[in-house]
Scaffold this motif. Structure first.
Motif, PDB file in Angstrom:
ATOM      1  N   ALA A  29      25.356  -4.609  98.356  1.00 35.03           N
ATOM      2  CA  ALA A  29      25.291  -3.806  99.573  1.00 35.03           C
ATOM      3  C   ALA A  29      23.864  -3.343  99.854  1.00 35.03           C
ATOM      4  CB  ALA A  29      26.229  -2.609  99.461  1.00 35.03           C
ATOM      5  N   HIS A  30      23.146  -2.977  98.813  1.00 38.19           N
ATOM      6  CA  HIS A  30      21.750  -2.554  98.975  1.00 38.19           C
ATOM      7  C   HIS A  30      20.900  -3.712  99.485  1.00 38.19           C
ATOM      8  CE1 HIS A  30      18.009  -0.420  98.278  1.00 38.19           C
ATOM      9  NE2 HIS A  30      17.560  -1.470  97.602  1.00 38.19           N
ATOM     10  N   LEU A  85      32.543  -3.419  98.888  1.00 40.78           N
ATOM     11  CA  LEU A  85      31.763  -3.016 100.056  1.00 40.78           C
ATOM     12  C   LEU A  85      31.484  -4.207 100.962  1.00 40.78           C
ATOM     13  CD1 LEU A  85      29.209  -0.739  98.167  1.00 40.78           C
ATOM     14  CD2 LEU A  85      31.314  -0.038  99.321  1.00 40.78           C
ATOM     15  N   GLY A 110      34.587   1.921 105.970  1.00 39.41           N
ATOM     16  CA  GLY A 110      34.632   0.755 105.092  1.00 39.41           C
ATOM     17  C   GLY A 110      35.736  -0.156 105.555  1.00 39.41           C
ATOM     18  N   SER A 156      27.038  -6.391  90.882  1.00 36.14           N
ATOM     19  CA  SER A 156      27.728  -5.187  91.351  1.00 36.14           C
ATOM     20  C   SER A 156      27.688  -5.080  92.878  1.00 36.14           C
ATOM     21  CB  SER A 156      27.106  -3.930  90.737  1.00 36.14           C
ATOM     22  OG  SER A 156      25.870  -3.625  91.343  1.00 36.14           O
ATOM     23  N   GLN A 157      28.751  -4.496  93.420  1.00 33.31           N
ATOM     24  CA  GLN A 157      28.851  -4.305  94.865  1.00 33.31           C
ATOM     25  C   GLN A 157      27.713  -3.441  95.394  1.00 33.31           C
ATOM     26  OE1 GLN A 157      31.489  -5.112  97.489  1.00 33.31           O
ATOM     27  NE2 GLN A 157      31.351  -6.867  96.105  1.00 33.31           N
ATOM     28  N   GLU A 158      27.309  -2.465  94.625  1.00 33.12           N
ATOM     29  CA  GLU A 158      26.233  -1.580  95.072  1.00 33.12           C
ATOM     30  C   GLU A 158      24.932  -2.354  95.250  1.00 33.12           C
ATOM     31  OE1 GLU A 158      28.367  -0.959  92.643  1.00 33.12           O
ATOM     32  OE2 GLU A 158      29.488   0.698  93.560  1.00 33.12           O
ATOM     33  N   VAL A 159      24.650  -3.270  94.330  1.00 30.90           N
ATOM     34  CA  VAL A 159      23.438  -4.083  94.423  1.00 30.90           C
ATOM     35  C   VAL A 159      23.517  -5.008  95.639  1.00 30.90           C
ATOM     36  CG1 VAL A 159      22.114  -5.941  93.319  1.00 30.90           C
ATOM     37  CG2 VAL A 159      22.908  -3.988  91.963  1.00 30.90           C
ATOM     38  N   SER A 178      24.570  -1.355 108.598  1.00 29.28           N
ATOM     39  CA  SER A 178      25.715  -1.207 107.711  1.00 29.28           C
ATOM     40  C   SER A 178      26.344  -2.560 107.432  1.00 29.28           C
ATOM     41  CB  SER A 178      26.769  -0.293 108.363  1.00 29.28           C
ATOM     42  OG  SER A 178      27.371  -0.951 109.448  1.00 29.28           O
ATOM     43  N   LYS A 210      21.743  -4.191 103.237  1.00 34.66           N
ATOM     44  CA  LYS A 210      21.178  -3.158 104.098  1.00 34.66           C
ATOM     45  C   LYS A 210      19.653  -3.247 104.170  1.00 34.66           C
ATOM     46  CE  LYS A 210      24.979   0.108 103.419  1.00 34.66           C
ATOM     47  NZ  LYS A 210      25.388   1.413 102.882  1.00 34.66           N
ATOM     48  N   LYS A 240      37.449  -1.246  96.621  1.00 31.12           N
ATOM     49  CA  LYS A 240      36.224  -1.078  95.829  1.00 31.12           C
ATOM     50  C   LYS A 240      35.117  -1.994  96.350  1.00 31.12           C
ATOM     51  CE  LYS A 240      37.928  -2.086  91.789  1.00 31.12           C
ATOM     52  NZ  LYS A 240      39.322  -2.403  92.169  1.00 31.12           N
TER      53      LYS A 240
END
Length: 233
Positions: free
Chosen positions: A221-222, A161, A64, A216-219, A231, A225, A159
């Motif tokens: 990042a998804h 990404l 990261g 959100s960072q997860e969304v 990555s 990708k 935190k």
């Protein structure tokens, strides 16, 4: 001393040339410099090549970019940090340009941006980096910052990404004047060439919008990708 901190991941094709160039610039500028490579778990010869060329190489405990840059800072001996991407080359005399800014009272700042590939959209995109507007700040522009200031604001937000390079600029500006150097770093357009200039710029623009909408960072990042098949590098 200035510590040049470079997060890297599978950069064997470029890292040796970059380290050699940075060392030559330090010699010609008569500056005391250390070059720190923080490897994020490369499967190629990135670490070996960087070490062979004289860089200090550390294996990051976590992958990261935000973590890698903070980890590199924790190993750095300089009173100034210069964060640089592995596929970005600063201009000739960049150390002296940073000196001019710091002597003028700036405790943080960056360069303008240009690409190593001639395309109208990329030239247009890079043109906006001359303006002191946070949305036009990108990690490819590199970042110089006083060590004390870096730790005062807590470094990069691990935190995050994506967008960690842009987010830190906003926090830095709350504590110090941010300087934009008129010269440009040259960054690789390899991903633009691989995925298409218009397609990739559209993806990046959506990511910026999602970030400022506090998705959100997860969304984010998804999304990255999914459309990049790779990555967050």
């Amino acid at each position: 001393m200035i510590s040049i901190i470079i997060p890297a991941f599978n950069e064997e094709d470029t890292i040796g040339k970059l380290v050699k160039y940075l060392k030559n610039q330090a010699t010609s500028s008569l500056k005391s410099v250390e070059i720190i490579i923080v490897d994020g778990g490369s499967a190629d010869q990135t670490a070996a090549i960087a070490k062979r060329e004289g860089a200090k190489v550390y294996k990051s405990p976590k992958k990261g970019r935000a973590f890698q840059m903070n980890y590199g800072a924790s190993k750095a001996e300089g009173e100034w940090f210069y964060f640089l991407h592995a596929d970005t080359k600063p201009p000739v005399g960049f150390l002296l340009e940073i000196d001019k800014k710091t002597e003028a009272g700036f405790k943080c700042g960056c360069f303008r941006l240009e690409f190593d590939y001639s395309h109208p959209l990329l030239k247009y995109y890079a043109w906006f980096t001359r303006f002191d507007v946070d949305v036009f700040r990108f990690g490819d522009q590199s970042l110089f910052v006083e060590k004390a200031l870096f730790y005062k604001i807590g470094g990069f937000d691990e935190k995050l990404l994506v967008m960690e390079d842009q987010e830190i600029v906003t926090r830095l500006k709350n504590h110090a004047q941010f300087g934009i150097i008129k010269k440009s770093v040259t960054t690789s357009a390899r991903k633009y060439q691989q995925f298409g200039v218009f397609r990739l710029q559209c993806i990046f623009s959506i990511i910026v919008v999602l970030f400022y909408l506090e998705i959100s960072q997860e969304v984010i990042a998804h999304f990255y990708k999914t459309y990049m098949s790779g990555s967050a590098y």
